[in-house]
Design a protein around this motif. Structure first.
Motif, PDB file in Angstrom:
ATOM      1  N   MET A 103       0.711  -1.214  -0.200  1.00  0.00           N
ATOM      2  CA  MET A 103      -0.428  -0.079   0.006  1.00  0.00           C
ATOM      3  C   MET A 103       0.668   1.227  -0.125  1.00  0.00           C
ATOM      4  O   MET A 103       0.892   2.628  -0.493  1.00  0.00           O
ATOM      5  CB  MET A 103      -1.344   0.346   1.218  1.00  0.00           C
ATOM      6  CG  MET A 103      -2.227  -0.799   0.976  1.00  0.00           C
ATOM      7  SD  MET A 103      -3.545  -0.426   2.455  1.00  0.00           S
ATOM      8  CE  MET A 103      -4.849  -2.175   2.171  1.00  0.00           C
ATOM      9  N   ALA A 104       1.577   1.109   1.075  1.00  0.00           N
ATOM     10  CA  ALA A 104       2.853   2.520   0.860  1.00  0.00           C
ATOM     11  C   ALA A 104       3.402   2.526  -0.247  1.00  0.00           C
ATOM     12  O   ALA A 104       4.026   3.592  -0.972  1.00  0.00           O
ATOM     13  CB  ALA A 104       3.816   2.594   2.083  1.00  0.00           C
ATOM     14  N   ASN A 105       3.962   1.641  -1.509  1.00  0.00           N
ATOM     15  CA  ASN A 105       4.743   1.393  -2.311  1.00  0.00           C
ATOM     16  C   ASN A 105       3.366   2.529  -3.919  1.00  0.00           C
ATOM     17  O   ASN A 105       3.846   2.829  -4.256  1.00  0.00           O
ATOM     18  CB  ASN A 105       4.358  -0.140  -2.858  1.00  0.00           C
ATOM     19  CG  ASN A 105       5.300   0.128  -3.941  1.00  0.00           C
ATOM     20  OD1 ASN A 105       6.852   0.926  -3.970  1.00  0.00           O
ATOM     21  ND2 ASN A 105       5.526  -0.662  -5.397  1.00  0.00           N
ATOM     22  N   VAL A 106       2.438   2.112  -3.614  1.00  0.00           N
ATOM     23  CA  VAL A 106       1.001   2.707  -4.097  1.00  0.00           C
ATOM     24  C   VAL A 106       0.833   4.421  -3.886  1.00  0.00           C
ATOM     25  O   VAL A 106       0.258   4.928  -4.729  1.00  0.00           O
ATOM     26  CB  VAL A 106      -0.153   2.161  -4.232  1.00  0.00           C
ATOM     27  CG1 VAL A 106      -1.060   2.428  -5.157  1.00  0.00           C
ATOM     28  CG2 VAL A 106       0.167   0.287  -4.716  1.00  0.00           C
ATOM     29  N   ILE A 107       0.444   4.125  -2.456  1.00  0.00           N
ATOM     30  CA  ILE A 107       0.102   5.636  -2.000  1.00  0.00           C
ATOM     31  C   ILE A 107       1.002   6.906  -2.111  1.00  0.00           C
ATOM     32  O   ILE A 107       1.018   7.813  -2.661  1.00  0.00           O
ATOM     33  CB  ILE A 107      -0.626   5.387  -0.458  1.00  0.00           C
ATOM     34  CG1 ILE A 107      -1.660   4.665  -0.614  1.00  0.00           C
ATOM     35  CG2 ILE A 107      -0.799   6.875   0.063  1.00  0.00           C
ATOM     36  CD1 ILE A 107      -2.254   4.070   1.049  1.00  0.00           C
ATOM     37  N   PHE A 108       2.313   6.549  -2.327  1.00  0.00           N
ATOM     38  CA  PHE A 108       3.235   7.673  -1.554  1.00  0.00           C
ATOM     39  C   PHE A 108       4.036   7.503  -2.634  1.00  0.00           C
ATOM     40  O   PHE A 108       4.517   6.826  -3.456  1.00  0.00           O
ATOM     41  CB  PHE A 108       4.258   7.079  -0.127  1.00  0.00           C
ATOM     42  CG  PHE A 108       3.820   7.450   0.719  1.00  0.00           C
ATOM     43  CD1 PHE A 108       3.198   9.102   1.450  1.00  0.00           C
ATOM     44  CD2 PHE A 108       2.917   6.000   1.689  1.00  0.00           C
ATOM     45  CE1 PHE A 108       2.687   8.920   2.749  1.00  0.00           C
ATOM     46  CE2 PHE A 108       1.923   6.183   2.969  1.00  0.00           C
ATOM     47  CZ  PHE A 108       2.031   7.704   3.081  1.00  0.00           C
ATOM     48  N   SER A 109       4.361   8.757  -2.435  1.00  0.00           N
ATOM     49  CA  SER A 109       5.477   8.894  -3.170  1.00  0.00           C
ATOM     50  C   SER A 109       6.816   7.514  -4.320  1.00  0.00           C
ATOM     51  O   SER A 109       7.707   7.988  -2.479  1.00  0.00           O
ATOM     52  CB  SER A 109       6.371  10.112  -3.716  1.00  0.00           C
ATOM     53  OG  SER A 109       6.753  10.736  -2.957  1.00  0.00           O
ATOM     54  N   ALA A 110       7.519   7.276  -4.623  1.00  0.00           N
ATOM     55  CA  ALA A 110       8.612   6.364  -4.567  1.00  0.00           C
ATOM     56  C   ALA A 110       9.846   7.509  -3.658  1.00  0.00           C
ATOM     57  O   ALA A 110      10.473   6.683  -2.738  1.00  0.00           O
ATOM     58  CB  ALA A 110       9.456   6.145  -6.068  1.00  0.00           C
ATOM     59  N   SER A 111      10.318   8.378  -3.644  1.00  0.00           N
ATOM     60  CA  SER A 111      11.362   8.965  -2.921  1.00  0.00           C
ATOM     61  C   SER A 111      10.831   9.069  -1.341  1.00  0.00           C
ATOM     62  O   SER A 111      11.954   9.391  -0.427  1.00  0.00           O
ATOM     63  CB  SER A 111      11.645  10.422  -3.097  1.00  0.00           C
ATOM     64  OG  SER A 111       9.947  11.430  -3.279  1.00  0.00           O
TER      65      SER A 111
END
Length: 333
Positions: free
Chosen positions: A282-290
């Protein structure tokens, strides 16, 4: 508690090894696009298998226990975020802004399914209700978590969050494969149930891929230069405080609401846990890669702390149950 119970489990050691590898050999340049595609496929497969593994019979067996499920869901999606917000004056000085974003994200996540059920079983709790409650939490979290992230983190500087836009991405990447797995359960369910021990490598492998990609990106963005050692120690303190607070609240609430002993155990273990398996994708989808690397750090630490503390608690309650059973037998004799 035995000393070996304090040691990290094999998967946590794998996570730490992945972070170390990403710090030394990060994926970069022309390989990033291919690696991201591989990661997305692995995450889709992860949720497809979760859908195929979820037994409809187990859902029906525990679905009628609505008071227990509401209590667990309120603890997971209401109490945790409130604790994260109310403790901000204490937590903010201990961690960086990005790490505090990770702490709040941790508070929005659904309950973890496997360990909640396992600890409930060890402590002689209501296992069928635990299966239903933890599974419902995991499924509802696909929708609730991004909504809570939007409410808590929209104005948080540096969060890299665009939650309302990413709900659709979460539906495509997580929910659609989950539903596909559930629909195909009559066809592949027996094979999936028979190969659970083998398929766990798909679960863990997909998470390790996301962690490797996240920390590779974070290294290129200078993560370790932005996070001082004191802030990492602060995250450990913060995660411990949040877990202890949630355990205390679930124990007191389940007693005040007059649940029986088995249900109290289920509420404590399902209502105080957070899912690493759902959280990292989910973090990989919700937040920017950086920002993903810093955001998932509190979750990784919380995962190990909750395993150690809940393992000790489950064993203690199991021992107490055995002592009571022996006492009852003596009284009968």
């Amino acid at each position: 508690m035995a000393p070996k119970k304090l040691l990290p489990d094999a998967f946590t050691l794998s996570l730490l090894g992945t972070v170390a590898l990403a710090s030394i050999l990060p994926v970069h340049g022309p390989f990033v696009a291919s690696f991201n595609l591989l990661t997305n496929i692995a995450v889709g497969l992860l949720f497809f298998l979760h859908g195929a593994k979820l037994s409809r019979e187990a859902i029906v067996a525990g679905a009628t226990h609505w008071r227990l499920h509401i209590t667990v869901l309120l603890s997971t999606f209401a109490v945790f975020p409130l604790v994260g917000l109310l403790l901000k004056p204490i937590m903010s000085p201990l961690v960086t802004a990005q790490l505090y974003t990770g702490v709040l994200f941790l508070c929005t996540l659904p309950s973890t399914v496997p360990s909640s059920i396992a600890f409930t079983s060890i402590a002689r709790g209501n296992v069928s209700a635990a299966v239903c409650s933890a599974s419902a939490s995991s499924l509802l979290g696909i929708f609730i978590t991004p909504a809570l992230v939007g409410l808590l983190l929209t104005n948080n500087s540096g969060s890299g969050v665009s939650p309302w836009h990413t709900v659709w991405n979460i539906v495509l990447q997580l929910l659609v494969p989950f539903i596909a797995g559930q629909l195909l359960r009559p066809v592949i369910g027996t094979w999936v149930d028979r190969n659970k021990s083998t398929l766990k490598f798909v679960d863990q492998g997909s998470i390790l891929l996301v962690v490797y990609g996240a920390f590779s990106e974070a290294l290129m963005e200078g993560l370790w230069h932005r996070i001082p050692l004191a802030a990492l120690a602060g995250v450990l303190v913060v995660c411990t405080v949040i877990l202890c607070t949630s355990l205390l609240i679930t124990i007191l609430a389940s007693r005040c609401l007059r649940f029986n002993r088995e249900d109290q155990i289920t509420i404590v273990f399902c209502g105080s846990k957070k899912s690493l398996a759902a959280g990292i994708p989910m973090a990989n989808v919700i937040f920017s890669a950086s920002s993903v690397g810093a955001v998932v750090l509190p979750l990784m630490l919380f995962h190990q702390i909750q395993l150690m503390v809940c393992s000790a608690l489950a064993q203690r309650w199991a021992s107490r149950w055995k002592d009571n059973e022996r006492q009852s037998l003596r009284e009968v004799v």
